[in-house]
Design an enzyme around this catalytic site. Structure first.
Site, short mmCIF file in Angstrom:
data_model
loop_
_atom_site.label_atom_id
_atom_site.label_comp_id
_atom_site.label_asym_id
_atom_site.label_seq_id
_atom_site.Cartn_x
_atom_site.Cartn_y
_atom_site.Cartn_z
N CYS A 452 27.70 18.78 108.55
CA CYS A 452 26.54 18.61 107.60
C CYS A 452 26.06 17.03 107.36
CB CYS A 452 26.78 18.89 106.19
SG CYS A 452 28.57 19.12 105.40
N ARG A 481 40.68 19.43 110.62
CA ARG A 481 40.95 19.35 109.12
C ARG A 481 42.56 19.09 109.23
NH1 ARG A 481 36.71 23.59 106.22
NH2 ARG A 481 34.94 22.76 106.91
N GLN A 499 33.26 26.50 114.40
CA GLN A 499 32.58 27.59 113.61
C GLN A 499 31.23 27.83 113.81
OE1 GLN A 499 33.29 26.58 109.68
NE2 GLN A 499 31.73 24.84 109.77
N ASP A 501 28.10 27.05 112.59
CA ASP A 501 27.99 26.20 111.65
C ASP A 501 26.27 26.14 111.66
OD1 ASP A 501 28.21 24.74 109.35
OD2 ASP A 501 29.23 23.09 110.10
N HIS A 503 22.83 24.35 109.51
CA HIS A 503 22.31 23.93 108.36
C HIS A 503 20.78 24.10 108.39
CE1 HIS A 503 26.09 21.98 108.33
NE2 HIS A 503 26.11 22.23 107.17
N LYS A 586 25.96 28.79 94.91
CA LYS A 586 26.34 29.46 96.32
C LYS A 586 26.22 31.13 96.18
CE LYS A 586 31.13 28.84 95.75
NZ LYS A 586 32.53 28.27 96.16
N HIS A 658 23.57 25.26 103.49
CA HIS A 658 24.69 25.46 104.36
C HIS A 658 24.94 26.90 104.71
CE1 HIS A 658 26.06 21.09 103.38
NE2 HIS A 658 25.52 21.49 102.23
#
Length: 792
Positions: A452, A481, A499, A501, A503, A586, A658
Site C-alpha cells: 500500500c 514478513r 498475494q 494485492d 488498491h 472493513k 485495500h
C-alpha cells in the site's frame, strides 16, 4: 469503593447467607487428594538476553520451587507447591473483598431483553423482555425462560451484539442478551479456552510447573509450561493428566472472575517470570482480570463457561517443545495440546475429521505430488517445484483474465524501501518488529511486508484527475514478513509470499459501486472452486482516526452494498461492531472448505488515513474552489513532523480501498490442496494427462499424442519405461492425473485414444475410445470453462 467497616460488615452478611468466602472446589487441600506423585517435566533453556525471564532453575533460586521427578513417586507431585497456595490465598482475600463491595452497591432494576435468534425455518424468534437487577441478575439465570432446544447448547452470552459475557457474571446496565452455542466459532473458542484452564490446572497439580499461556486454537487448545530442568512431557503423562481433568469435571468447578490491580497481580504472580512478563509488558495500567477454576488462578481476560461439568469429553492430542514468545533465543517450554467437547459424539466425529484432515494435509500431498518443499537455509520460504509452479501460474492467469475484464491496471513496485517511507505510512512505528530491516549506506531500509505505501507513491507521482478514478492498482509483488519461527506452518504461515494485492483509489461517491464490484469478483473466484463464503462488516472501533460523520457515511455505503448483494441471493452478512481497523471500516470474508473449516482469505478495507499521510489528491470537477477531504481530522501519523497539508482549491483526497481475493498465493494453494485432497480440477491440475503405450511398437504414436496436446497448452506426460502397463496405470492413478490415455495398435490405426477418467470408476477397467480431434476439442473446452467436474 466501600469503607473497611462496610466491607467487613458485608463479609459477615455473606457468611450469614451461607455463601462461602472461598470456593470449596478451589480449596488446595481438597485437591491434594487428586495430586499424585512424581512425573518428569520439561526443561526451560537458560535465558541468554538481559531482561528476559529467568529459567526454572533461576526461578528456584528466587524461591519458586519446581519439583523434579526425583522429589516424589512415579505419578506426580505429592502436594501443591507453596507458590500455588500463596497465590490462591491472595485471590481469596481479594475476591472476598470484591463480593462484599458488590453487596453494598445499589441493585437498580434494569431493562433486559433476550434475543433468541432464528427458528429452524429461518424466521426470527420474538424478543423476550425479562425482569432484572444490576449487579445481581446474570445471563445464565434467564436460561430457565428459554426453550431447552436453545439452552442445551449455550456456552456464553453476548451483550448488545458486542461483548462476550460470562453466564454467571452479574449484569451492570440495560442491555440486549443473545446466547452463543458451541456450534459457533465464538462458542467453541470460549469452550476450548475454558478447557485449556482445566489442562493448566491438571498440569500444575501433576508437575508443579510454571504455566505460560493457554489459548484456544483452530482445533482445540494448548498450554505452554516450564517444568523441572532436564525433564520433558512424555506420552505416558497424558493418561494421568486426563484422569485429573476428569475428576475436575465431576467437581463442577466454577470459573470465578475478578478484576485485579497491577500491584496485586504482581503480588499474586510474582513467582512466575512468564506471568510477570505479561503483566509488565502487555497489560493496561488499570490492571486486568483473573479467573479461578479449582486450584488454578490464571491471568486471563475470559470469558469462560459456567463450570467444568459442561465438559463431557476431553483428550490430550499431542505434546511438543516450543519457545517462550515464539523466540528461539528465549526459554524452551513444553506445550501440551488437547481438545474437548460438550458431548462424546462430537469427540467421535472430531476424530474422524482429524483422520480425513491428515489425509488431506497439504504438507504431505505437496511432497507426494512434488509441488513444493522447505529448507532450513531459508525458513518460511516456499520452494515451488515445476508442478507447484503450474498451479501458481494458473491462479495468476485466472486473476489476470479477471483484471482485464474488470479494468484493473497491473503494476510492479520495489521490494525494498527507505525507512522514511514506512515512517510516513505509520508502519515503522507499529509494524517494524515484523519487517526485515537492512542497513544500507548508513540508512535503515526494509523489505516490503505490504504494497500500500508503494502504491500511494505511484498514485502521487503525477497529477491525477477525477476522470481517472476509480484507479485500480493490482500487484503480484513478493512480500516478506518476519514471522516468528515458532509460528511458521507449511504454506499457511510463511515469511516470503505473493498475494493478489489491489488498491482502489476512488471518490466517496464511488465506494458503493466499487464494493459491489468486489462482491461480484468474490463470487466469481470462489465459485470456481466451490467455496461458499460469509461476509462480516467490522465498524468503527473505540480508537479511530477521522471524524465520526465520515465513518458513518462509509459504514452506510458498505451496508448498502452488503444489503444489495445479499438481496440478490448472496447470503446473509454479519455485523461485527467496533472491530474495524483504526483507519476505516472493513469487510472480512470467510470461506468454507470441503471439511467445513473456515479460512479468511479475502478482505475489503476502507482507508482514509494513508491518503492523508501521503497527501494524495486529485483534480475535481468542482469549480467552486472548495477542497474535499474524506476523513480529515487534523491528526498526523506518529512520526510525522507536520500535519498533512489540506488539498488546494478544486482538489480532493481520494478514498483508498485495500482488497485481496485469494490473499497469499501460498496459503491459498495450501487451502486448495486440502480442499481437493490433491485431486485437482483439470484447468488448474499440474498433471492433466498421462499417455501410456500398450506395447513399445506404438511409442512413436504416444510421443505424437503428447506433442498434439502440449500444443494446446496442456500438461501431458508419457511413460515409456520398462514397467508393465498395469503398473504404469496404477502409478498414474496414484499421481492423480486427470486422464490417462492408453494407446495400442487399434488406437494408432484409428487416430484415437482410450481415455480413463480419474473420477469415473466405470472407465478404470476399460476406457472410452475417443477420436483425437474430439478429445482435443472436449479437453480444450474443459480447461477454458474451468469446470470443477472432471468429465468430458
Amino acid at each position: 469503593m466501600a469503607s473497611k467497616e462496610s466491607v467487613e460488615a458485608a463479609e459477615a452478611r455473606l457468611e450469614e447467607r451461607g455463601l462461602p468466602l472461598r470456593s470449596e472446589a478451589a480449596n488446595p487441600e481438597k485437591h491434594e487428594a487428586n495430586i499424585q506423585t512424581d512425573q518428569k517435566s520439561p526443561q526451560s533453556k537458560k535465558s541468554k538476553n538481559k531482561g528476559k525471564p529467568a529459567t526454572p532453575a533461576e526461578a528456584q533460586s528466587n524461591g519458586t520451587k519446581i519439583k523434579s521427578s526425583s522429589d516424589s513417586s512415579k505419578t506426580g507431585i505429592s502436594e501443591l507447591p507453596d507458590f500455588v497456595k500463596a497465590r490462591n490465598e491472595i485471590f481469596d482475600r481479594l475476591k472476598r473483598k470484591y463480593d462484599a463491595e458488590i453487596l453494598q452497591k445499589d441493585h437498580p432494576v434494569i431493562d433486559v431483553v433476550l434475543d433468541l435468534g432464528l427458528e429452524n425455518n429461518g424466521a426470527q424468534r420474538p424478543a423476550m423482555p425479562v425482569a432484572a437487577k444490576a449487579w445481581e441478575s446474570t445471563p445464565g439465570s434467564f436460561l430457565k425462560h428459554v426453550d431447552r432446544e436453545i439452552s442445551a447448547d449455550v456456552v456464553i452470552a453476548k451483550i448488545d451484539g458486542k461483548e462476550l459475557w460470562d453466564l454467571d457474571r452479574p449484569l451492570e446496565r440495560n442491555c440486549r442478551i443473545s446466547y452463543i452455542p458451541f456450534t459457533s466459532s465464538e462458542g467453541r473458542n470460549v469452550f476450548w479456552h475454558s478447557s485449556a484452564h482445566v489442562l493448566g490446572e491438571a498440569a500444575e497439580c501433576h508437575y508443579g510447573c510454571l504455566l505460560s499461556h493457554g489459548p484456544p486454537v483452530e482445533q482445540g487448545f494448548f498450554y505452554d509450561m516450564a517444568i523441572a530442568e532436564g525433564q520433558v512431557v512424555k506420552e505416558s503423562d497424558w493418561a494421568p493428566l486426563e484422569s485429573k481433568a476428569s475428576k475436575f469435571f465431576k467437581e463442577k468447578q466454577s470459573f470465578d472472575r475478578l478484576h485485579v490491580s497491577i500491584p496485586d497481580l504482581k503480588e499474586m504472580f510474582g513467582y512466575s517470570k512468564y506471568k510477570m512478563y505479561y503483566i509488565e509488558n502487555l497489560l493496561p495500567p488499570e490492571g486486568s482480570t483473573v479467573y479461578r477454576c479449582g486450584s488454578l488462578v490464571d491471568l486471563c481476560l475470559g470469558p469462560h463457561i459456567q463450570n467444568t461439568s459442561k465438559i463431557k469429553a476431553f483428550q490430550i492430542m499431542k505434546n511438543s517443545s516450543c519457545y517462550f514468545r515464539g523466540d528461539k533465543d528465549d526459554d524452551s517450554l513444553q506445550r501440551i495440546y488437547g481438545v474437548a467437547f460438550p458431548d462424546k459424539k462430537r469427540m467421535t466425529d472430531h476424530k474422524k475429521f482429524l483422520e480425513e484432515a491428515a489425509k488431506r494435509d497439504h504438507r504431505r500431498i505437496g511432497i507426494e505430488q512434488e509441488l513444493f518443499f522447505f529448507n532450513e537455509l531459508s525458513p518460511g520460504s516456499t520452494f515451488l517445484l515445476p508442478h507447484g509452479t503450474r498451479i501458481f501460474n494458473a491462479l495468476q492467469k485466472l486473476l489476470r483474465s479477471e483484471y482485464q475484464r474488470r479494468e484493473y491496471s497491473e503494476v510492479q513496485s520495489p521490494n525494498m524501501y527507505d525507512s522514511d517511507l514506512w515512517k510516513r505510512s505509520g508502519h515503522w512505528q507499529h509494524y517494524s518488529d515484523d519487517m526485515f530491516v537492512l542497513d544500507v549506506e548508513k540508512k535503515k531500509w526494509a523489505l516490503k511486508p505490504m504494497n500500500c505505501p508503494g502504491h500511494c507513491l505511484m498514485f502521487s507521482h503525477r497529477e491525477r484527475s477525477y476522470r481517472e478514478l476509480p484507479l485500480r492498482m493490482a500487484d503480484f509483488g513478493v512480500l516478506h514478513r518476519n514471522e516468528a519461527s515458532g509460528a511458521l506452518n507449511g504454506m499457511t504461515r510463511v515469511r516470503k509470499f505473493q498475494q493478489d494485492d489491489t488498491h482502489i483509489f476512488c471518490t466517496q461517491d464511488q465506494i458503493t459501486q466499487e464494493i459491489k464490484g468486489l462482491f461480484d469478483f468474490l463470487k466469481c473466484i470462489y465459485g470456481l472452486f466451490g467455496f461458499p463464503f460469509r461476509l462480516k462488516l467490522s465498524t468503527r472501533p473505540d480508537k479511530f482516526l477521522g471524524d465520526i460523520k465520515t465513518w458513518d457515511i462509509a459504514e452506510s455505503k458498505l451496508k448498502d452494498a452488503l444489503d444489495s448483494f445479499t438481496g440478490s441471493g448472496g447470503g446473509q452478512w454479519e455485523l461485527n461492531e467496533g472491530d474495524g481497523a483504526f483507519y476505516g471500516p472493513k469487510i472480512d470474508i470467510t470461506i468454507s472448505d470441503a471439511l467445513r473449516r473456515d479460512w479468511q482469505c479475502a478482505t475489503i478495507q476502507l482507508d482514509f488515513q494513508l491518503p492523508q499521510n501521503f497527501e494524495l489528491e486529485y483534480m475535481t470537477a468542482d469549480t467552486s474552489g472548495k477542497a474535499k477531504v474524506p476523513g480529515k481530522d487534523g491528526v498526523a501519523s506518529e512520526g510525522a513532523s507536520d500535519l498533512p497539508k489540506a488539498p488546494g482549491p478544486g482538489r480532493a483526497r481520494p478514498v483508498m480501498i485495500h482488497r485481496a481475493i485469494v490473499g497469499s498465493f501460498e496459503r491459498f494453494m495450501a487451502i486448495l490442496t486440502e480442499h481437493f485432497a490433491g485431486k485437482w480440477p483439470f484447468w488448474i491440475s499440474p498433471r492433466q494427462i498421462l499417455v501410456i503405450p500398450v506395447m513399445p511398437a506404438v511409442n512413436d504414436y504416444v510421443e505424437e499424442v503428447q506433442k498434439l496436446f502440449r500444443s494446446q497448452k496442456m500438461h501431458v506426460d508419457i511413460d515409456l519405461s520398462g514397467n508393465t502397463m498395469l503398473k504404469k496405470i496404477r502409478t498414474g492413478q496414484l499421481q492423480q492425473y486427470n486422464f490417462i490415455f492408453v494407446v495400442g495398435a487399434q488406437e494408432r490405426e484409428s487416430r484415437s485414444v482410450n481415455i480413463r477418467n480419474r473420477d469415473d470408476q466405470e472407465t478404470q477397467t476399460k476406457g472410452e475410445l475417443v477420436p483425437l480431434d474430439e478429445a482435443i476439442r472436449k479437453l480444450r473446452a474443459l480447461k477454458k470453462e474451468r469446470r470443477l467436474v472432471n468429465a468430458i
